[in-house]
Design a protein around this motif. Sequence first.
Motif, PDB file in Angstrom:
ATOM      1  N   GLY A 150      97.201  28.941  66.346  1.00 49.46           N
ATOM      2  CA  GLY A 150      98.280  28.602  65.431  1.00 49.46           C
ATOM      3  C   GLY A 150      97.818  27.800  64.235  1.00 49.46           C
ATOM      4  O   GLY A 150      98.574  27.008  63.660  1.00 49.46           O
ATOM      5  N   VAL A 151      96.567  28.025  63.843  1.00 48.57           N
ATOM      6  CA  VAL A 151      95.976  27.203  62.782  1.00 48.57           C
ATOM      7  C   VAL A 151      96.738  27.337  61.472  1.00 48.57           C
ATOM      8  O   VAL A 151      97.112  26.343  60.838  1.00 48.57           O
ATOM      9  CB  VAL A 151      94.492  27.570  62.577  1.00 48.57           C
ATOM     10  N   LEU A 152      96.984  28.580  61.050  1.00 51.39           N
ATOM     11  CA  LEU A 152      97.627  28.777  59.746  1.00 51.39           C
ATOM     12  C   LEU A 152      99.039  28.213  59.739  1.00 51.39           C
ATOM     13  O   LEU A 152      99.477  27.592  58.768  1.00 51.39           O
ATOM     14  CB  LEU A 152      97.647  30.272  59.394  1.00 51.39           C
ATOM     15  N   GLY A 153      99.749  28.419  60.852  1.00 54.91           N
ATOM     16  CA  GLY A 153     101.110  27.882  60.935  1.00 54.91           C
ATOM     17  C   GLY A 153     101.132  26.367  60.861  1.00 54.91           C
ATOM     18  O   GLY A 153     101.994  25.765  60.226  1.00 54.91           O
ATOM     19  N   LYS A 154     100.166  25.717  61.518  1.00 49.85           N
ATOM     20  CA  LYS A 154     100.101  24.250  61.491  1.00 49.85           C
ATOM     21  C   LYS A 154      99.792  23.737  60.088  1.00 49.85           C
ATOM     22  O   LYS A 154     100.343  22.737  59.633  1.00 49.85           O
ATOM     23  CB  LYS A 154      99.041  23.766  62.475  1.00 49.85           C
ATOM     24  N   ILE A 155      98.892  24.430  59.399  1.00 47.45           N
ATOM     25  CA  ILE A 155      98.558  24.015  58.033  1.00 47.45           C
ATOM     26  C   ILE A 155      99.778  24.149  57.125  1.00 47.45           C
ATOM     27  O   ILE A 155     100.130  23.236  56.376  1.00 47.45           O
ATOM     28  CB  ILE A 155      97.397  24.858  57.480  1.00 47.45           C
ATOM     29  N   ASN A 156     100.461  25.306  57.226  1.00 43.44           N
ATOM     30  CA  ASN A 156     101.624  25.532  56.371  1.00 43.44           C
ATOM     31  C   ASN A 156     102.773  24.588  56.692  1.00 43.44           C
ATOM     32  O   ASN A 156     103.546  24.197  55.816  1.00 43.44           O
ATOM     33  CB  ASN A 156     102.092  26.986  56.496  1.00 43.44           C
ATOM     34  N   ALA A 204      92.302  35.217  54.133  1.00 45.20           N
ATOM     35  CA  ALA A 204      91.295  36.205  53.728  1.00 45.20           C
ATOM     36  C   ALA A 204      90.603  36.814  54.933  1.00 45.20           C
ATOM     37  O   ALA A 204      90.302  38.020  54.946  1.00 45.20           O
ATOM     38  CB  ALA A 204      90.274  35.555  52.802  1.00 45.20           C
ATOM     39  N   VAL A 205      90.338  36.007  55.947  1.00 42.62           N
ATOM     40  CA  VAL A 205      89.716  36.524  57.167  1.00 42.62           C
ATOM     41  C   VAL A 205      90.607  37.591  57.802  1.00 42.62           C
ATOM     42  O   VAL A 205      90.130  38.656  58.227  1.00 42.62           O
ATOM     43  CB  VAL A 205      89.458  35.377  58.182  1.00 42.62           C
ATOM     44  N   ARG A 206      91.889  37.328  57.849  1.00 37.75           N
ATOM     45  CA  ARG A 206      92.830  38.285  58.437  1.00 37.75           C
ATOM     46  C   ARG A 206      92.882  39.584  57.632  1.00 37.75           C
ATOM     47  O   ARG A 206      92.853  40.681  58.202  1.00 37.75           O
ATOM     48  CB  ARG A 206      94.219  37.656  58.512  1.00 37.75           C
ATOM     49  N   HIS A 207      92.940  39.459  56.310  1.00 37.45           N
ATOM     50  CA  HIS A 207      92.997  40.667  55.476  1.00 37.45           C
ATOM     51  C   HIS A 207      91.673  41.437  55.542  1.00 37.45           C
ATOM     52  O   HIS A 207      91.676  42.682  55.551  1.00 37.45           O
ATOM     53  CB  HIS A 207      93.323  40.283  54.034  1.00 37.45           C
ATOM     54  N   ALA A 208      90.564  40.727  55.558  1.00 44.20           N
ATOM     55  CA  ALA A 208      89.264  41.390  55.670  1.00 44.20           C
ATOM     56  C   ALA A 208      89.133  42.101  57.013  1.00 44.20           C
ATOM     57  O   ALA A 208      88.602  43.221  57.094  1.00 44.20           O
ATOM     58  CB  ALA A 208      88.138  40.368  55.508  1.00 44.20           C
ATOM     59  N   ALA A 209      89.627  41.474  58.090  1.00 40.47           N
ATOM     60  CA  ALA A 209      89.592  42.099  59.421  1.00 40.47           C
ATOM     61  C   ALA A 209      90.388  43.396  59.431  1.00 40.47           C
ATOM     62  O   ALA A 209      89.939  44.422  59.960  1.00 40.47           O
ATOM     63  CB  ALA A 209      90.145  41.129  60.467  1.00 40.47           C
ATOM     64  N   SER A 210      91.563  43.361  58.826  1.00 40.98           N
ATOM     65  CA  SER A 210      92.394  44.563  58.752  1.00 40.98           C
ATOM     66  C   SER A 210      91.698  45.660  57.953  1.00 40.98           C
ATOM     67  O   SER A 210      91.623  46.820  58.389  1.00 40.98           O
ATOM     68  CB  SER A 210      93.738  44.217  58.093  1.00 40.98           C
ATOM     69  N   SER A 267      89.978  36.159  63.667  1.00 39.78           N
ATOM     70  CA  SER A 267      91.372  36.102  63.223  1.00 39.78           C
ATOM     71  C   SER A 267      92.325  35.922  64.385  1.00 39.78           C
ATOM     72  O   SER A 267      93.284  35.144  64.313  1.00 39.78           O
ATOM     73  CB  SER A 267      91.716  37.387  62.453  1.00 39.78           C
ATOM     74  N   SER A 268      92.059  36.637  65.486  1.00 45.10           N
ATOM     75  CA  SER A 268      92.915  36.512  66.659  1.00 45.10           C
ATOM     76  C   SER A 268      92.833  35.111  67.257  1.00 45.10           C
ATOM     77  O   SER A 268      93.843  34.544  67.686  1.00 45.10           O
ATOM     78  CB  SER A 268      92.509  37.550  67.708  1.00 45.10           C
ATOM     79  N   LEU A 269      91.636  34.551  67.270  1.00 43.68           N
ATOM     80  CA  LEU A 269      91.459  33.185  67.785  1.00 43.68           C
ATOM     81  C   LEU A 269      92.251  32.196  66.935  1.00 43.68           C
ATOM     82  O   LEU A 269      92.920  31.297  67.473  1.00 43.68           O
ATOM     83  CB  LEU A 269      89.974  32.816  67.785  1.00 43.68           C
ATOM     84  N   LEU A 270      92.196  32.365  65.628  1.00 42.32           N
ATOM     85  CA  LEU A 270      92.948  31.487  64.739  1.00 42.32           C
ATOM     86  C   LEU A 270      94.450  31.644  64.956  1.00 42.32           C
ATOM     87  O   LEU A 270      95.207  30.664  64.918  1.00 42.32           O
ATOM     88  CB  LEU A 270      92.596  31.782  63.284  1.00 42.32           C
ATOM     89  N   ASP A 271      94.894  32.898  65.191  1.00 37.26           N
ATOM     90  CA  ASP A 271      96.308  33.143  65.484  1.00 37.26           C
ATOM     91  C   ASP A 271      96.734  32.425  66.759  1.00 37.26           C
ATOM     92  O   ASP A 271      97.793  31.802  66.825  1.00 37.26           O
ATOM     93  CB  ASP A 271      96.574  34.637  65.635  1.00 37.26           C
ATOM     94  N   VAL A 312      93.836  29.778  52.112  1.00 34.77           N
ATOM     95  CA  VAL A 312      93.410  31.039  51.497  1.00 34.77           C
ATOM     96  C   VAL A 312      92.287  31.678  52.305  1.00 34.77           C
ATOM     97  O   VAL A 312      92.268  32.898  52.513  1.00 34.77           O
ATOM     98  CB  VAL A 312      92.953  30.797  50.038  1.00 34.77           C
ATOM     99  N   ALA A 313      91.352  30.867  52.796  1.00 31.63           N
ATOM    100  CA  ALA A 313      90.217  31.388  53.555  1.00 31.63           C
ATOM    101  C   ALA A 313      90.664  32.017  54.869  1.00 31.63           C
ATOM    102  O   ALA A 313      90.198  33.103  55.245  1.00 31.63           O
ATOM    103  CB  ALA A 313      89.219  30.265  53.823  1.00 31.63           C
ATOM    104  N   ILE A 314      91.584  31.356  55.570  1.00 35.29           N
ATOM    105  CA  ILE A 314      92.077  31.889  56.846  1.00 35.29           C
ATOM    106  C   ILE A 314      92.830  33.200  56.611  1.00 35.29           C
ATOM    107  O   ILE A 314      92.674  34.171  57.358  1.00 35.29           O
ATOM    108  CB  ILE A 314      92.975  30.856  57.540  1.00 35.29           C
TER     109      ILE A 314
END
Length: 373
Positions: A244-250, A264-270, A237-241, A260-262
């Motif tokens: 900036g993967v999620l921000g680029k997609i959005n 979910a990884v963050r919520h599962a990590a938490s 999740s930190s690597l994706l942060d 949704v998958a990205i």
Amino acid sequence: MRKYYIDHLRTFVILLLFPFHTLRMYTLTESFYIEGTPHIIPTLFVSITSIWFMNLLFVLSGMSTAYSIQKRSIKEYCKERFSKLLIPFIFGVVLTVPIQTYYAERFHNGYTGSFIEQYGLFFTKITDLSGYKGGLTPAHLWFLLFLFLISILSLPIINFVKKNGRKPLKKGNLWRMIPLFFIIQIFSIIEIGESIGQYMTYFIIGFLVLSREENLEEIQKNQMPLAIGAISLLAISSLLDMMGVLGKINSIGIFNLLTVAISAVRHAASWLTILALIGFGRKYLIGTNKIFSYLAKASFGIYFIHQTVIITIGYYVLPLVPYRSVQSLVIMILSFIATIAIYVVLKRCPVLNTLFGMKKSQPVRLEHVVEIG
């Protein structure tokens, strides 16, 4: 029997705020009230920590509520929420938060006016409510407002459980608990600046699920697998942060299974991090002493005061002290000492005790610990 591990985990999160909010000055990804030279290491620390630590506070608050209503009425609970959360939030925003935006105005906008003049600016300059570059903001006290609102909104559930009790469980089931992060993810779309839906879900899960001894025993038995899973997902999740993967997609308007998958990884990590910490805490943080008891008692006051102190000290340290690592260490140490000193002074004033939600001064006893949640 006192659940000391809940107090210790809460204290751990509150103390973690000193490095967290200090290193927020050096992140590559977000602005802050004052800023040093950004670097990848502080950014990674903030990225990893922000995934789970405030969520844990809401879980612990839910767990504390489950134990609290066993010895107080719903009316007493509501009165305590009002006096301990809403009143401190209001007076904190009026009396202490403008200090943070005063230094933000000076740092980012070259403000040269007096603090009193900026005080008026605080209530009239409306921006994104972060206050990072001045203007109206609840700052870190948003937690108090959210916890108050969530406590009130959860009253139907709390009252139902208090009146009807709970059916006993034969045994906890970890595999039924792990998928709960999907529910958290669904409700995380409800936002008021921060995701109140996400935090309310954590609070209710803490109240209904993680206050059951059968579930806690199962979590404790599986603490190591949970920790391994948590560390793995936190790294991903930190690597994706960082990428900036999620921000680029959005930003290009794509909302699909990848988004949704990205998420979910963050919520599962938490969620796995919280379960692992509760498991380890329940096993190893079972006792207390005068130092831990004092810190647990002071946790609310420390939370209330700390960020204003960090911003104030940081503003003067950044231009005077060379080297990022030395700066951050000096700011953390001085801020912790100053926060404790201010807390001790405030505890001696009955009026400020009431306004800032702190209980009246009394001898520290091992069996008496004040809860932030």
